[in-house]
Write an enzyme that holds these catalytic residues in place. Structure first.
Site, PDB file in Angstrom:
ATOM      1  CE1 TYR A  56      47.862 145.691  45.161  1.00 53.04           C
ATOM      2  CE2 TYR A  56      48.711 144.131  43.547  1.00 53.04           C
ATOM      3  CZ  TYR A  56      47.752 145.054  43.936  1.00 53.04           C
ATOM      4  OH  TYR A  56      46.705 145.324  43.106  1.00 53.04           O
ATOM      5  CG  ASN A  95      49.525 136.119  34.040  1.00 53.21           C
ATOM      6  OD1 ASN A  95      48.335 136.450  34.154  1.00 53.21           O
ATOM      7  ND2 ASN A  95      49.888 134.984  33.477  1.00 53.21           N
ATOM      8  CG  HIS A 112      47.367 144.144  33.380  1.00 53.16           C
ATOM      9  ND1 HIS A 112      46.426 143.148  33.412  1.00 53.16           N
ATOM     10  CD2 HIS A 112      46.921 145.035  32.447  1.00 53.16           C
ATOM     11  CE1 HIS A 112      45.448 143.439  32.573  1.00 53.16           C
ATOM     12  NE2 HIS A 112      45.733 144.568  31.961  1.00 53.16           N
ATOM     13  CB  CYS A 120      59.528 156.491  43.567  1.00 51.79           C
ATOM     14  SG  CYS A 120      59.424 157.987  44.575  1.00 51.79           S
ATOM     15  CB  CYS A 142      63.525 161.152  44.615  1.00 51.79           C
ATOM     16  SG  CYS A 142      62.097 160.393  45.400  1.00 51.79           S
ATOM     17  N   GLY A 179      44.624 131.222  28.805  1.00 50.90           N
ATOM     18  CA  GLY A 179      44.398 131.394  30.241  1.00 50.90           C
ATOM     19  C   GLY A 179      43.855 132.742  30.628  1.00 50.90           C
ATOM     20  CB  SER A 181      38.124 135.528  32.088  1.00 48.16           C
ATOM     21  OG  SER A 181      38.509 136.863  32.436  1.00 48.16           O
ATOM     22  CG  ASN A 205      40.557 129.977  29.063  1.00 47.64           C
ATOM     23  OD1 ASN A 205      41.586 130.456  29.541  1.00 47.64           O
ATOM     24  ND2 ASN A 205      39.363 130.191  29.572  1.00 47.64           N
TER      25      ASN A 205
HETATM   26  N1  APR Z   1      44.532 126.312  32.359  1.00 46.40           N
HETATM   27  C1  APR Z   1      43.987 127.142  31.440  1.00 46.40           C
HETATM   28  N2  APR Z   1      43.080 128.092  31.746  1.00 46.40           N
HETATM   29  C2  APR Z   1      42.737 128.221  33.049  1.00 46.40           C
HETATM   30  C3  APR Z   1      43.259 127.391  34.062  1.00 46.40           C
HETATM   31  C4  APR Z   1      44.197 126.406  33.669  1.00 46.40           C
HETATM   32  N3  APR Z   1      44.756 125.561  34.573  1.00 46.40           N
HETATM   33  N4  APR Z   1      42.698 127.761  35.251  1.00 46.40           N
HETATM   34  C5  APR Z   1      41.863 128.788  34.977  1.00 46.40           C
HETATM   35  N5  APR Z   1      41.876 129.058  33.655  1.00 46.40           N
HETATM   36  C6  APR Z   1      41.132 130.086  32.934  1.00 46.40           C
HETATM   37  C7  APR Z   1      39.783 130.410  33.524  1.00 46.40           C
HETATM   38  O1  APR Z   1      38.797 129.573  32.951  1.00 46.40           O
HETATM   39  C8  APR Z   1      39.605 131.876  33.095  1.00 46.40           C
HETATM   40  O2  APR Z   1      38.969 131.950  31.835  1.00 46.40           O
HETATM   41  O3  APR Z   1      41.899 131.268  33.021  1.00 46.40           O
HETATM   42  C9  APR Z   1      41.035 132.405  32.967  1.00 46.40           C
HETATM   43  C10 APR Z   1      41.418 133.343  34.091  1.00 46.40           C
HETATM   44  O4  APR Z   1      40.605 134.478  33.987  1.00 46.40           O
HETATM   45  P1  APR Z   1      40.775 135.653  35.065  1.00 46.40           P
HETATM   46  O5  APR Z   1      40.798 135.066  36.425  1.00 46.40           O
HETATM   47  O6  APR Z   1      39.762 136.694  34.728  1.00 46.40           O
HETATM   48  O7  APR Z   1      42.247 136.222  34.784  1.00 46.40           O
HETATM   49  P2  APR Z   1      42.701 137.181  33.621  1.00 46.40           P
HETATM   50  O8  APR Z   1      41.902 136.940  32.384  1.00 46.40           O
HETATM   51  O9  APR Z   1      44.172 137.065  33.517  1.00 46.40           O
HETATM   52  O10 APR Z   1      42.326 138.627  34.226  1.00 46.40           O
HETATM   53  C11 APR Z   1      42.725 139.758  33.469  1.00 46.40           C
HETATM   54  O11 APR Z   1      42.040 141.195  35.300  1.00 46.40           O
HETATM   55  O12 APR Z   1      41.953 141.843  37.510  1.00 46.40           O
HETATM   56  C12 APR Z   1      42.623 141.984  36.335  1.00 46.40           C
HETATM   57  O13 APR Z   1      44.834 142.666  36.329  1.00 46.40           O
HETATM   58  C13 APR Z   1      44.041 141.541  36.489  1.00 46.40           C
HETATM   59  O14 APR Z   1      45.495 140.786  34.728  1.00 46.40           O
HETATM   60  C14 APR Z   1      44.241 140.546  35.350  1.00 46.40           C
HETATM   61  C15 APR Z   1      43.098 140.870  34.418  1.00 46.40           C
END
Ligand code: APR
Length: 236
Positions: A56, A95, A112, A120, A142, A179, A181, A205
């Site tokens: 992290y 994010n 998230h 803590c 603490c 953005g 998945s 997306n």
């Molecule tokens: N513009 C738009 N979309 C984009 C771009 C871009 N430049 N680059 C990637 N993407 C899309 C991908 O196609 C995908 O569908 O963004 C999405 C990212 O998906 P993930 O990587 O799964 O991220 P996310 O959906 O935010 O994940 C959700 O999973 O692991 C946990 O806590 C973590 O908050 C996260 C959660």
């Protein structure tokens, strides 16, 4: 679609991708390179806190070095323009970076958690986290030594602010997911909740998400161009 006045926007890692921050499930994504079960669970932190903190710390340094992109800026501008006409843009992000805030968004709900905050594990106090935490980190509230963790939601933990999110979702007149998945719940279920409330939905997306079939509308392309265009079409 008339002029919406109460927009719920859900963002995911794809909105920060063009700022140089990794996504999770794209090719070469964070979870393709690292095992989330070894880095993003309470059990992983208990078993090997130094490895988790290193992971992290590295991501946090990336966030500090990154800059918001046009997608973040367009959302901040839309929030202000909606407020000026008596409306609201409810920004719910998965994010853990602070790029929405640095772009000017004033109300950001981090379901998230936030990478630039630590909490803590004894008293729960949350504090800003700019420098690398090590095992000797002391809780300012603490005095507990070495019990600070990133204030992010790990797998198996409850996301944050769920009541406020549900209330905002029910009150919205437009639901936008950008953005993400659509792989992780409860966020991935919000589009179907919006449909259940007869709220128009749009996905923005790079490519169709796992939830693409649930959306009424979609704009595909990089968030830094697709999102500003979409918001401009709404007069925002
Ligand atoms: N513009 C738009 N979309 C984009 C771009 C871009 N430049 N680059 C990637 N993407 C899309 C991908 O196609 C995908 O569908 O963004 C999405 C990212 O998906 P993930 O990587 O799964 O991220 P996310 O959906 O935010 O994940 C959700 O999973 O692991 C946990 O806590 C973590 O908050 C996260 C959660």
């Amino acid at each position: 679609m008339g002029d919406p006045n109460n927009i719920f926007v859900l963002t995911g890692a794809g909105v920060s991708a063009e700022s140089g921050l990794g996504t999770f499930r794209d090719r070469g994504g964070i979870w393709a390179r690292f095992d989330p079960m070894k880095l993003a669970t309470p059990e992983a932190y208990a078993a090997d806190p130094d490895t988790v903190l290193d992971f992290y710390d590295h991501r946090r340094r990336g966030v500090i070095a990154a800059e918001p992109n046009a997608a973040h800026v367009a959302l901040a501008r839309a929030e202000a323009r909606l407020a000026a006409r008596g409306g609201r843009l409810f920004l719910c992000t998965q994010n853990v970076d602070d790029l929405h805030e640095r772009a000017g968004s004033r109300a950001v709900v981090h379901m998230h958690g936030e990478l630039l905050k630590a909490c803590c594990t004894v008293c729960g106090t949350v504090t800003p986290w700019r420098d690398d935490l090590d095992r000797a980190s002391i809780c300012p509230a603490c005095g507990g030594v070495g019990r600070m963790r990133p204030d992010v939601v790990w797998f198996g933990e409850m996301p944050m602010h769920l009541d406020a999110i549900e209330d905002a979702l029910a009150a919205a007149d437009l639901f936008v997911a950008a953005g993400t998945s659509g792989a992780v719940y409860p966020a991935a279920g919000y589009v179907r909740e919006a449909r259940a409330h007869n709220i128009p939905t749009c996905e923005i997306n790079l490519e169709p998400s796992d939830n693409a079939d649930a959306f009424d509308d979609a704009r595909y392309g990089p968030a830094s161009t697709a999102l500003p265009r979409f918001l401009a079409d709404l007069g925002l």
